[in-house]
Design an enzyme around this catalytic site. Structure first.
Site, short mmCIF file in Angstrom:
data_model
loop_
_atom_site.label_atom_id
_atom_site.label_comp_id
_atom_site.label_asym_id
_atom_site.label_seq_id
_atom_site.Cartn_x
_atom_site.Cartn_y
_atom_site.Cartn_z
N ASP A 62 103.53 101.07 82.41
CA ASP A 62 103.50 98.78 81.68
C ASP A 62 102.87 97.98 82.75
O ASP A 62 103.87 97.46 83.86
CB ASP A 62 105.02 98.80 81.47
CG ASP A 62 104.83 97.04 81.14
OD1 ASP A 62 103.83 96.07 80.93
OD2 ASP A 62 106.24 96.47 81.16
N LEU A 63 101.58 98.04 82.99
CA LEU A 63 100.97 97.16 84.21
C LEU A 63 99.91 95.98 83.26
O LEU A 63 100.05 95.36 84.72
CB LEU A 63 100.08 97.67 85.17
CG LEU A 63 101.31 99.57 85.83
CD1 LEU A 63 99.23 100.42 86.84
CD2 LEU A 63 102.02 98.99 86.38
N LYS A 64 100.34 95.65 82.54
CA LYS A 64 99.60 94.18 82.03
C LYS A 64 97.88 94.33 82.40
O LYS A 64 97.97 93.16 83.06
CB LYS A 64 100.44 93.47 82.17
CG LYS A 64 101.36 93.54 81.17
CD LYS A 64 103.11 92.42 81.39
CE LYS A 64 104.11 92.75 80.40
NZ LYS A 64 104.84 93.59 81.81
N PHE A 65 97.21 95.03 82.80
CA PHE A 65 95.62 95.15 83.14
C PHE A 65 95.73 93.00 83.20
O PHE A 65 95.40 93.27 81.67
CB PHE A 65 95.32 95.94 82.79
CG PHE A 65 95.48 97.22 83.96
CD1 PHE A 65 96.01 97.28 84.83
CD2 PHE A 65 95.74 97.99 82.95
CE1 PHE A 65 96.61 98.60 85.60
CE2 PHE A 65 95.98 99.84 83.97
CZ PHE A 65 96.38 99.69 85.29
N HIS A 66 94.68 93.00 83.39
CA HIS A 66 93.93 91.25 82.91
C HIS A 66 92.58 90.67 83.93
O HIS A 66 93.20 90.74 85.32
CB HIS A 66 94.97 90.59 82.93
CG HIS A 66 94.41 88.98 82.19
ND1 HIS A 66 95.36 87.86 82.47
CD2 HIS A 66 93.56 88.48 82.07
CE1 HIS A 66 94.71 86.64 81.76
NE2 HIS A 66 93.39 87.37 81.57
N THR A 71 86.09 96.17 85.32
CA THR A 71 87.46 96.49 86.21
C THR A 71 88.87 96.65 85.58
O THR A 71 89.49 97.75 85.03
CB THR A 71 87.90 94.88 87.31
OG1 THR A 71 86.93 94.99 87.85
CG2 THR A 71 88.84 95.41 87.84
N THR A 122 107.89 87.40 76.30
CA THR A 122 109.05 87.42 75.95
C THR A 122 110.04 86.29 76.69
O THR A 122 110.72 85.98 75.74
CB THR A 122 109.75 88.73 75.25
OG1 THR A 122 109.94 89.14 76.78
CG2 THR A 122 109.37 89.93 74.39
N ARG A 182 118.58 93.84 72.80
CA ARG A 182 119.85 93.86 73.31
C ARG A 182 120.55 94.70 72.79
O ARG A 182 120.99 93.90 71.73
CB ARG A 182 120.03 92.27 73.84
CG ARG A 182 118.86 91.56 75.26
CD ARG A 182 119.44 93.05 76.51
NE ARG A 182 118.46 92.33 77.43
CZ ARG A 182 117.66 92.29 78.20
NH1 ARG A 182 117.03 93.67 77.68
NH2 ARG A 182 116.97 92.15 79.57
N GLN A 191 115.14 87.60 79.38
CA GLN A 191 114.53 87.29 77.75
C GLN A 191 115.18 86.03 76.86
O GLN A 191 116.38 86.41 77.17
CB GLN A 191 114.88 88.84 77.29
CG GLN A 191 114.52 90.41 77.83
CD GLN A 191 112.85 90.05 78.78
OE1 GLN A 191 112.27 89.49 77.54
NE2 GLN A 191 112.81 90.96 79.00
#
Length: 232
Positions: A62-66, A71, A122, A182, A191
């Site tokens: 979960d590194l959320k590349f952007h 690249t 979230t 939750r 959250q």
């Protein structure tokens, strides 16, 4: 074939390998997958993925590349070569970026990770989006980004459970990964758009990311078992 028999993904949100593995040692890879995020991966690099896979866990990186398309695609390729089960990128990187990631995976041989797009975090509400120039409801932005992700050939989306029902209706082929889960009676923490595990599955979520209610429980194995029982 994955050993995991449930939709539960436990977030290993720890600063050190030792802390993450201490929790992993208490969990059953047949009952959950695990998520490695920015803090843990920055601290441990690929060693933590290798260690977790060695224990039989599917790993969601979960590194959320952007970044620019090439690249980001090369980062996704590196994640695939690491053997992760799932990897994600920000949909807001645009169609060309997501399509480049899809293309680089299709050019590989061997097992492919699920390629997941991040829509709206979230923790973000309408006022947060307004602060970055998007004066719309989070649900509207989620649907816009979802359409872009499907066009790019993504496997699924990270989304709030509150958006899951609408997303499943509009994009039934996309797998939905829902953080902010939750169990009943748990604290909301940071959250905002949350549901319980059962509510999330009923709304259309395919995978449920659960962190502190399991990782900070006095007995993490018991807490995980309770979640699995709720979903039975």
């Amino acid at each position: 074939m994955s050993a995991c028999q449930t939709p539960v993904i436990v977030a290993l949100d720890f600063p050190t390998r030792e802390a993450a593995m201490r929790l992993a040692d208490q969990l059953d890879p047949k009952l959950c997958r695990v998520k490695v995020g920015k803090e843990l991966f920055t601290s441990c690099a690929s060693d933590i993925v290798e260690a977790l896979r060695g224990k039989g866990f599917d790993v969601f990186l979960d590194l959320k590349f952007h970044d620019i398309p090439n690249t980001t695609a090369m980062a996704v390729k590196a994640a695939a070569e690491m053997g992760v089960w799932m990897v994600n990128v920000h949909c807001s990187g645009g169609l060309r970026m997501m399509a480049a990631c899809r293309e680089v995976l299709e050019q590989r041989t061997g097992p492919q990770p699920l390629l997941i797009g991040v829509t709206v975090l979230t923790s973000m509400e309408r006022e947060d989006l307004a602060g970055i120039g998007l004066d719309i409801d989070p649900q509207v932005q989620v649907l816009r980004l979802a359409a872009l992700a499907e066009k790019a050939g993504m496997d699924g989306l990270v989304c709030s459970a509150l958006e899951a029902q609408a997303l499943k209706a509009a994009h039934p082929s996309l797998q939905l990964v829902t953080p902010g889960i939750r169990p009943a009676g748990s604290a909301q923490d940071d959250q905002r758009r949350i549901l319980t595990p059962r509510q999330a599955l009923d709304a259309g979520s395919d995978y449920l990311v659960i962190g502190r209610p399991i990782s900070q429980a006095a007995d993490p194995a018991k807490a995980l078992a309770a979640v699995v029982a709720e979903l039975a």
